[in-house]
Design an enzyme around this catalytic site. Structure first.
Site, mmCIF file in Angstrom:
data_model
loop_
_atom_site.group_PDB
_atom_site.id
_atom_site.type_symbol
_atom_site.label_atom_id
_atom_site.label_comp_id
_atom_site.label_asym_id
_atom_site.label_seq_id
_atom_site.Cartn_x
_atom_site.Cartn_y
_atom_site.Cartn_z
ATOM 1 N N SER A 540 11.473 3.040 -3.267
ATOM 2 C CA SER A 540 11.612 2.096 -2.157
ATOM 3 C C SER A 540 13.080 1.744 -1.997
ATOM 4 C CB SER A 540 10.822 0.826 -2.455
ATOM 5 O OG SER A 540 11.190 -0.190 -1.537
ATOM 6 N N TYR A 553 7.279 -6.777 -6.111
ATOM 7 C CA TYR A 553 7.329 -5.397 -5.615
ATOM 8 C C TYR A 553 8.605 -4.708 -6.083
ATOM 9 C CZ TYR A 553 7.390 -1.511 -2.263
ATOM 10 O OH TYR A 553 7.432 -0.274 -1.686
ATOM 11 N N LYS A 557 8.891 -1.479 -8.661
ATOM 12 C CA LYS A 557 9.442 -0.199 -8.201
ATOM 13 C C LYS A 557 10.711 0.164 -8.980
ATOM 14 C CE LYS A 557 6.850 1.429 -4.811
ATOM 15 N NZ LYS A 557 6.279 2.780 -4.851
#
Ligand code: ZN
Length: 656
Positions: A540, A553, A557
């Site tokens: 990401s 998140y 990641k």
């Protein structure tokens, strides 16, 4: 076997070829008659040419279509009179025959006519049907097959001994058929090959085929030689690594990756454990029609090097007597029979592996029936060699050589039911790979109905379920060569101080722990990938440039990114490459809802429209853009690259 003809269905087929198309499809529905492009049909029609002159045209099935789905365009029209003259020539090479067939085609762009076209031309009847029926082969492939055929059919068929397909067979039939045919004759049996039926109407020819096959079935039944019982002992199924190891050994002999499709269905297991499997399985297929896919005989056990030695010896035994110099085909087995494994089919791709499996299913029935009747006898090694190294078949193989880059390879994609994952599955399928799609959404199972795709519903965080999915994947395709770690969740936007333990744990579990576990489980498989293992991590933009409100998140990641870098260090010695993609602002994915989009736009103080294109190039990034790059990262372009991190984000100021 019953006729499947119905008037209602027949009425849907119109035009001069309508009835021909209909009964061809009826034959195609009968798997024990025709398989995978095998079998062919024809009709002779009187037509006027541009000058108003009448001529007889033979419409014969062209190569490239299957009887089950054939339409009028699948038939090649040829000038009949010329073909009939050809069958009376004393000799013609196969190359000349093929050339003659080509020059007599009356429609530009028509498919190449079957190599068995002359068989159709020489019979005087309007409709001709040709199949390689299991029951007829079972009777024919016995020591006294010819006698049994006479017993069953009397004058109803002309009986032709085995002659190799092509001109010689047609010329032989052209001489023999008129000698044998009487008013009662409705067909012609080609020993160790198949049979033909004919008639004035499509229905008559088709129903005669059904009648002739039914007579062979009834004969087998009377002799207790039909539907033979086959006991199977439970077997200790080989593990994933053993299967992948076998696939790697076969691929090494084949000179290219192969798909290995394993089945321990009771018939396969029972046959592999049969006390006389070595005798029964090593005499070649029941009809030369099956040989192109299957090679002369299956490998018994799992010693691939020994099989290859045997194949080389077989080649050398026969190549010396061939008129033309021959180049040896790859010495890899196409089929494996093993008492623990059952049956495995090694295809150049998943479609071919599925074909081989089905062909051998039918071979087993034919072999068992023939053995029960009086002793199974295959086509014979010399005949096999002549067919396998027939120039016409070799030409087909050469055509298959221009295959897409991932042919024979297997890609596993997580989160493949939608968004980037689905686009990745498509990108790998387009490049010829077999694809295993994993997703928690059951829609994955019916995403594509094709042999190259296996969709499995699985909760990736469930270790036992994941393990079971990998078992299924490896039994279907033989290994895992490429992985796209794509599945992930984006917890709702929360400022740091409000993140709940649950939300944090869930992000870590799905985005970090599940992919880590998958990598751990697949390491042994990737190590055995014929061209080396490759992993693509869908990271990401949040890894190099985290966003406010996305701590769970971004952290999950970023942690996965570190795992990938360590994997690059540790697994390079095993020939495994791992690279990461950092997409940003890909909105055609399951991750993004309208609300989430609005919330993120607000966090940046932008409108949704601005937010969609908030990159240097002012471009929108789609799932397909990411997927294409993911697939390329597994290909030759990135062959020398590992541990790379490539943005797919239209350019981002915070990253550059
Ligand atoms: Zn045939």
């Amino acid at each position: 076997m019953k006729s499947r003809w119905t008037d209602a269905e027949a009425a849907q087929y119109t035009g001069p070829l309508g009835a021909r198309v209909y009964t061809s499809r009826l034959l195609g529905r009968e798997r024990s008659l025709v398989l995978h492009g095998g079998g062919n049909t024809s009709v002779k029609l009187c037509e006027k040419d541009l000058f108003g002159e009448e001529r007889e045209v033979l419409y014969v099935k062209g190569s490239g279509s299957d009887l089950e789905t054939i339409d009028a365009g699948g038939f090649a029209p040829l000038a009949l009179a010329h073909l009939q003259k050809l069958t009376r020539l004393p000799a013609l090479s196969d190359a000349q025959m093929l050339n003659e067939l080509g020059t007599q085609v009356l429609r530009a762009g028509a498919p190449v006519p079957s190599v068995e076209t002359l068989l159709h031309a020489l019979l005087p009847h309007r409709y001709v049907d040709h199949t390689h029926a299991d029951a007829v082969l079972a009777v024919s492939n016995t020591p006294d097959g010819a006698q049994r055929m006479r017993e069953i059919y009397g004058e109803r068929v002309a009986l032709i001994p085995y002659v190799m397909a092509g001109f010689d067979l047609a010329a032989h039939c052209a001489r023999e058929f008129p000698k044998q045919a009487t008013g009662k004759t409705i067909g012609m049996v080609l020993l160790s090959h198949g049979l033909l039926s004919f008639g004035a109407e499509a229905r008559e020819s088709y129903e005669r085929m059904i009648e002739l096959v039914s007579m062979a079935e009834a004969y087998l039944e009377r002799n207790r030689a039909w539907h033979i019982a086959l006991p199977a002992r439970p077997a200790a199924a080989p593990g994933r690594e053993e299967i992948a190891d076998l696939r790697r050994a076969i691929a090494a002999q084949a000179g290219a990756p192969v798909v290995l499709r394993v089945s321990d269905a009771p018939r396969f297991l029972g046959f592999a454990q049969h006390p006389q499997v070595d005798k029964l399985s090593q005499q070649g297929p029941a009809t030369p029609d099956h040989l192109l896919y299957t090679k002369p005989a299956p490998m018994l056990g799992r010693d691939v090097a020994a099989f290859a030695r045997g194949y080389r010896e077989y080649f050398e035994r026969h190549a010396a007597r061939a008129k033309q110099p021959k180049t040896m085909l790859d010495p890899a087995p196409r089929m494996v029979l093993d008492p623990q494994l059952g049956f495995a089919a090694a295809g150049r791709d998943a479609r071919e592996a599925a074909i081989i499996e089905e062909l051998y299913q039918h071979s087993i029935e034919v072999i068992l029936s023939a053995e029960a009747l009086g002793g199974w006898r295959g086509v014979g090694e010399a005949h096999l060699f002549d067919i396998e190294y027939w120039d016409l078949e070799q030409a087909k193989l050469r055509k298959a050589a221009a295959a897409p880059p991932f042919t024979g390879e297997i890609a596993l994609v997580t989160g493949a039911a939608s968004g980037i994952g689905k686009a990745c599955a498509e990108a790998f399928l387009r490049r010829g790979a077999a694809v295993v799609g994993l997703d928690r959404n059951p829609a994955i199972e019916s995403l594509w109905q094709r042999p190259e795709f296996l969709g499995l519903t699985v909760e990736l965080t469930d270790a036992a379920a994941l393990n079971a999915s990998l078992d299924k994947a490896v039994r279907r395709f033989g290994g895992v060569d490429m992985i796209v770690l794509n599945a992930g969740i984006f917890p709702s936007s929360q400022p740091l101080q409000d993140i709940t333990a649950d939300s944090w744990q869930r992000a870590m579990s799905v985005n970090l722990e599940a992919p880590l576990r998958l990598l751990q489980l697949c390491h042994a498989l990737l190590r055995l990938a014929p061209r080396g293992g490759r992993i693509v991590v869908i990271g990401s933009r949040n890894v190099p440039a985290p966003g406010p409100g996305a701590a769970a998140y971004s952290a999950s990641k970023a942690a996965l990114n570190q795992v990938a870098r360590v994997a690059a260090l540790e697994w390079a010695k095993d020939g495994i490459r791992i690279n990461s993609l950092h997409p940003d602002a890909v909105y055609d994915t399951g991750l993004w809802t309208e609300e989430l989009l609005a919330a993120r736009a607000k966090a940046y103080g932008m409108s949704v429209e601005q937010y969609r294109r908030k990159n240097l190039l002012r471009t929108e990034v789609a799932s397909r853009d990411v997927a294409e790059l993911a697939a390329e990262m597994c290909g030759a372009l990135f062959a020398k690259t590992t541990a790379a991190q490539v943005p797919v984000d239209g350019g981002n100021e915070r990253v550059v």
